[in-house]
Design a protein around this motif. Structure first.
Motif, PDB file in Angstrom:
ATOM      1  N   GLN A 173       0.922  -1.316  -0.199  1.00  0.00           N
ATOM      2  CA  GLN A 173      -0.255  -0.302   0.006  1.00  0.00           C
ATOM      3  C   GLN A 173       0.352   1.005   0.045  1.00  0.00           C
ATOM      4  O   GLN A 173       0.733   2.248  -0.380  1.00  0.00           O
ATOM      5  N   ALA A 213      -2.410  -1.341 -11.794  1.00  0.00           N
ATOM      6  CA  ALA A 213      -3.817  -0.724 -12.893  1.00  0.00           C
ATOM      7  C   ALA A 213      -3.823   1.136 -11.474  1.00  0.00           C
ATOM      8  O   ALA A 213      -4.469   1.710 -12.935  1.00  0.00           O
ATOM      9  N   ALA A 214      -3.374   1.551 -11.095  1.00  0.00           N
ATOM     10  CA  ALA A 214      -3.415   2.221 -10.677  1.00  0.00           C
ATOM     11  C   ALA A 214      -2.768   3.068 -11.002  1.00  0.00           C
ATOM     12  O   ALA A 214      -3.382   4.429 -11.049  1.00  0.00           O
ATOM     13  N   ARG A 259      -2.025   2.956 -14.148  1.00  0.00           N
ATOM     14  CA  ARG A 259      -2.778   3.558 -15.584  1.00  0.00           C
ATOM     15  C   ARG A 259      -4.091   4.952 -14.985  1.00  0.00           C
ATOM     16  O   ARG A 259      -3.739   5.462 -15.868  1.00  0.00           O
ATOM     17  N   LEU A 260      -4.613   4.348 -14.097  1.00  0.00           N
ATOM     18  CA  LEU A 260      -5.905   5.517 -13.888  1.00  0.00           C
ATOM     19  C   LEU A 260      -5.109   7.173 -14.227  1.00  0.00           C
ATOM     20  O   LEU A 260      -5.701   7.602 -13.988  1.00  0.00           O
ATOM     21  N   THR A 301      -6.449   7.250 -20.248  1.00  0.00           N
ATOM     22  CA  THR A 301      -6.186   7.828 -19.159  1.00  0.00           C
ATOM     23  C   THR A 301      -4.566   9.512 -19.874  1.00  0.00           C
ATOM     24  O   THR A 301      -4.689   8.356 -20.343  1.00  0.00           O
ATOM     25  N   ALA A 347      -7.165   7.152  -7.530  1.00  0.00           N
ATOM     26  CA  ALA A 347      -6.579   5.654  -8.078  1.00  0.00           C
ATOM     27  C   ALA A 347      -6.731   4.682  -7.814  1.00  0.00           C
ATOM     28  O   ALA A 347      -6.899   3.656  -7.221  1.00  0.00           O
ATOM     29  N   MET A 348      -5.877   4.898  -6.331  1.00  0.00           N
ATOM     30  CA  MET A 348      -5.765   3.982  -5.184  1.00  0.00           C
ATOM     31  C   MET A 348      -7.057   3.277  -4.901  1.00  0.00           C
ATOM     32  O   MET A 348      -7.526   1.917  -5.031  1.00  0.00           O
ATOM     33  N   ARG A 378      -2.681  -4.526  -9.214  1.00  0.00           N
ATOM     34  CA  ARG A 378      -3.022  -3.921  -8.328  1.00  0.00           C
ATOM     35  C   ARG A 378      -2.315  -2.075  -9.050  1.00  0.00           C
ATOM     36  O   ARG A 378      -2.646  -0.921  -8.946  1.00  0.00           O
ATOM     37  N   MET A 396       2.403   1.611  -3.332  1.00  0.00           N
ATOM     38  CA  MET A 396       1.472   2.471  -4.180  1.00  0.00           C
ATOM     39  C   MET A 396       1.269   3.642  -3.995  1.00  0.00           C
ATOM     40  O   MET A 396       1.810   4.309  -5.002  1.00  0.00           O
ATOM     41  N   GLU A 397       1.335   4.208  -2.381  1.00  0.00           N
ATOM     42  CA  GLU A 397       1.017   5.581  -2.872  1.00  0.00           C
ATOM     43  C   GLU A 397       2.353   6.660  -3.184  1.00  0.00           C
ATOM     44  O   GLU A 397       2.410   7.590  -3.505  1.00  0.00           O
ATOM     45  N   VAL A 432      -8.984   0.954  -7.524  1.00  0.00           N
ATOM     46  CA  VAL A 432      -8.627   0.420  -7.775  1.00  0.00           C
ATOM     47  C   VAL A 432      -9.017  -1.229  -6.395  1.00  0.00           C
ATOM     48  O   VAL A 432      -9.459  -1.551  -6.728  1.00  0.00           O
TER      49      VAL A 432
END
Lengths: 137, 295, 118
Positions: free
Chosen positions: B190, B231-232, B234-235, C103, C88-89, B228, B193-194, C92
């Protein structure tokens, strides 16, 4: 997943009647979290979860009320979202992703649970539903 | 009980300055006035602030059997304690020192009481009991606040260490790399990712290479975290390439049934970088004249 | 409709900026307005700037996804830009990866990619 302590001080109350009230609920909870200096990620997660459960109460529960509480030790925020709707027949099933009774995509409740530090749901068929959630701040 | 409360409020009002002095002196006697951490002036200002909040609380709140420091009337005291607690944690005071500091208030209060109530020993005992309960609750609450503050400090240090252990490296304009090392649990995933997403915003990156050469084991959970993260990424508007997938890890992933979907993967970081260069329109070419041919 | 969302035409691109206080009714209105705009003018691409949004829940995510599908039927690509890391987090985690949308980090990058893909 931890339990929600009982020592919360009520710091806000948002009546839930129309779908505009979802945005009001988000705003009220966001303001409390800003005051508690929550990190952006915590705020976004919790407020998103609030958005899901309040919309649920309005769309499926016919409206209700959201109470917001602040906790001192450990520092946390919690909400209780109560509706007077028909209740949920099978809570376990409703928590599953993809479950929906009204044509929505049904990621609401299960998704909300993943975004918070504590999640409790109480529902009696015919007697309404109460969802409680907490996030440390 | 009203009498004992009035007595205490009167005492605190009339002898406020004397009690402050005596409290500071007791702190010194008990070895908790950390002159190495706080100057005499700071100690005095803090003691005055704390005693003021204490007096206002005693005057307003229920101090009998139903004493509850979480009641609204004690808000000023709680806030003062929180501020002092934070400062003291930052300067390295221990919970015992902090609790002793608060408990040291008893001695000057008892002392003043003995003088004022010398004529009525029964009332004196009652008042001593009354004060003991309030100050003990006060000291206990202080410890709780202090420990909560310490946990915050620990949490902050953990975050700082994590930032050190997962550096986001800028390889080129628009290209970031994140070399992962060690084990990946959910909390760490987590945080990683952040960090990565923040770096994408800060440096306007278009491509992110996550290199897992240094990750010990890739099980289903780790694979899920990686996907995940992709995916984030990409967003956010960037693209994620996962490199450093060894033949052994590739086998495991297939056996586990992990589907990487549209995420670009590669065995080596060189291949990932070549792909990234092509995506951002950079060409790498060898010099045309071999060095050895020059005379 | 309130001013919770603003639409601008820049050449053949439709820019949409969404404000943080947008509510469910506003976003459904936006879907309607946007579909009409794309159909009426010859729009090649739609760029939706959500950098002001602190929250994107499953409802808003779903409406945005539908928007992209509608635009696609009308021959326009939809870019979502400026999504915050926390958003975004959270998306997901909710299992919403918005596969129907393209995007980009910001409007400039989205417009460049639209031009390149032509």
């Amino acid at each position: 997943m931890s339990e929600i302590p009982q020592d919360g001080q009520p710091v806000g109350r948002v009546p839930l009647a129309t779908n505009r009230d979802v945005a009001r609920a988000r705003k009220a909870v966001g303001a409390v979290m800003d005051e508690g200096r929550a990190r952006p990620i915590q705020k976004t997660r919790f407020v998103t979860a609030v958005s899901e459960i309040t919309r649920n109460a309005i769309v499926h529960g016919g409206g209700g009320v959201l109470m917001i509480y602040a906790h001192a030790l450990p520092r946390a925020i919690s909400v209780a979202c109560r509706d007077e709707g028909g209740g949920i027949e099978n809570v376990e099933e409703a928590m599953r992703d993809g479950f929906s009774t009204a044509g929505s995509l049904g990621r609401g409740l299960g998704g909300a649970k993943r975004l918070v530090d504590a999640f409790e749901i109480e529902s009696t068929p015919g007697g309404g539903t109460t969802v409680r959630m907490m996030s440390r701040t | 009980m009203a009498d004992t409360k009035d007595q205490l409020v009167a005492l605190l009002n009339e002898q406020f300055d004397a009690i402050v002095e005596a409290w500071i002196a007791t702190q010194k006697d008990e070895g908790v006035r950390r002159s190495d951490l706080f100057s005499a002036k700071e100690t005095r200002a803090q003691t005055v602030r704390l005693l003021t909040a204490f007096r206002n609380g005693v005057a307003e709140a229920e101090t009998g059997e139903d004493l509850d420091l979480r009641a609204d009337e004690w808000a000023e005291l709680r806030e003062t304690l929180s501020d002092l607690g934070r400062e003291r944690v930052e300067r390295g005071m221990t919970p015992t020192e902090m609790a002793t500091f608060v408990a040291a208030l008893k001695s000057p209060l008892f002392h003043s009481l003995r003088e004022r109530m010398a004529g009525s020993p029964d009332a004196l005992i009652e008042e001593v009991w009354h004060i003991t309960r309030i100050v003990d609750a006060f000291a206990l609450y202080t410890t709780e606040v202090f420990i909560a503050e310490r946990e915050l400090v620990i949490e902050r240090q953990r975050t700082e260490m994590l930032e050190l252990s997962t550096p986001v490296v800028q390889l080129w304009d628009d290209i970031l790399a994140l070399p992962l090392i060690g084990t990946m649990d959910s909390v760490r995933a987590q945080d990683v990712m952040e960090n990565l997403l923040e770096a994408i915003v800060e440096r306007k990156a278009e491509i992110v290479i996550i290199d897992i050469t240094g990750v010990q084991t890739v099980d289903t959970q780790v694979a899920q975290h990686l996907l995940r993260t992709a995916a984030a990424v990409r967003l956010m508007g960037a693209e994620c390439v996962i490199s450093g997938i060894s033949p052994r890890i590739a086998q495991t992933m297939v056996q586990l049934g992990v589907d990487v979907g549209e995420v670009v993967t590669s065995g080596s970081i060189q291949n990932a970088l070549t792909y990234a260069f092509r995506k951002v329109g950079v060409r790498i070419a060898a010099e045309e004249t071999p060095k050895g041919s020059r005379v | 409709m309130s001013d919770a969302a603003a639409l601008f035409h820049v050449e053949d691109v439709l820019l949409v900026s969404i404000r943080d206080d947008i509510d469910d009714t506003d976003i459904l209105d936006l879907q309607e307005r946007l579909s009409e705009s794309v159909a009426r003018r010859d729009v090649q691409g739609v760029v939706i700037d959500i950098s002001d949004l602190e929250i994107v829940d499953t409802f808003v995510g779903r409406v945005l996804g539908q928007l992209a599908k509608i635009a696609k039927l009308l021959a326009a690509d939809t870019y979502i830009v400026g999504m915050r890391p926390a958003v975004a987090m959270t998306l997901v985690e909710l299992g919403m990866t918005l596969p129907e949308m393209r995007t980009a980090l910001n409007v400039t990058q989205a417009v460049r990619r639209l031009r390149e893909s032509r």
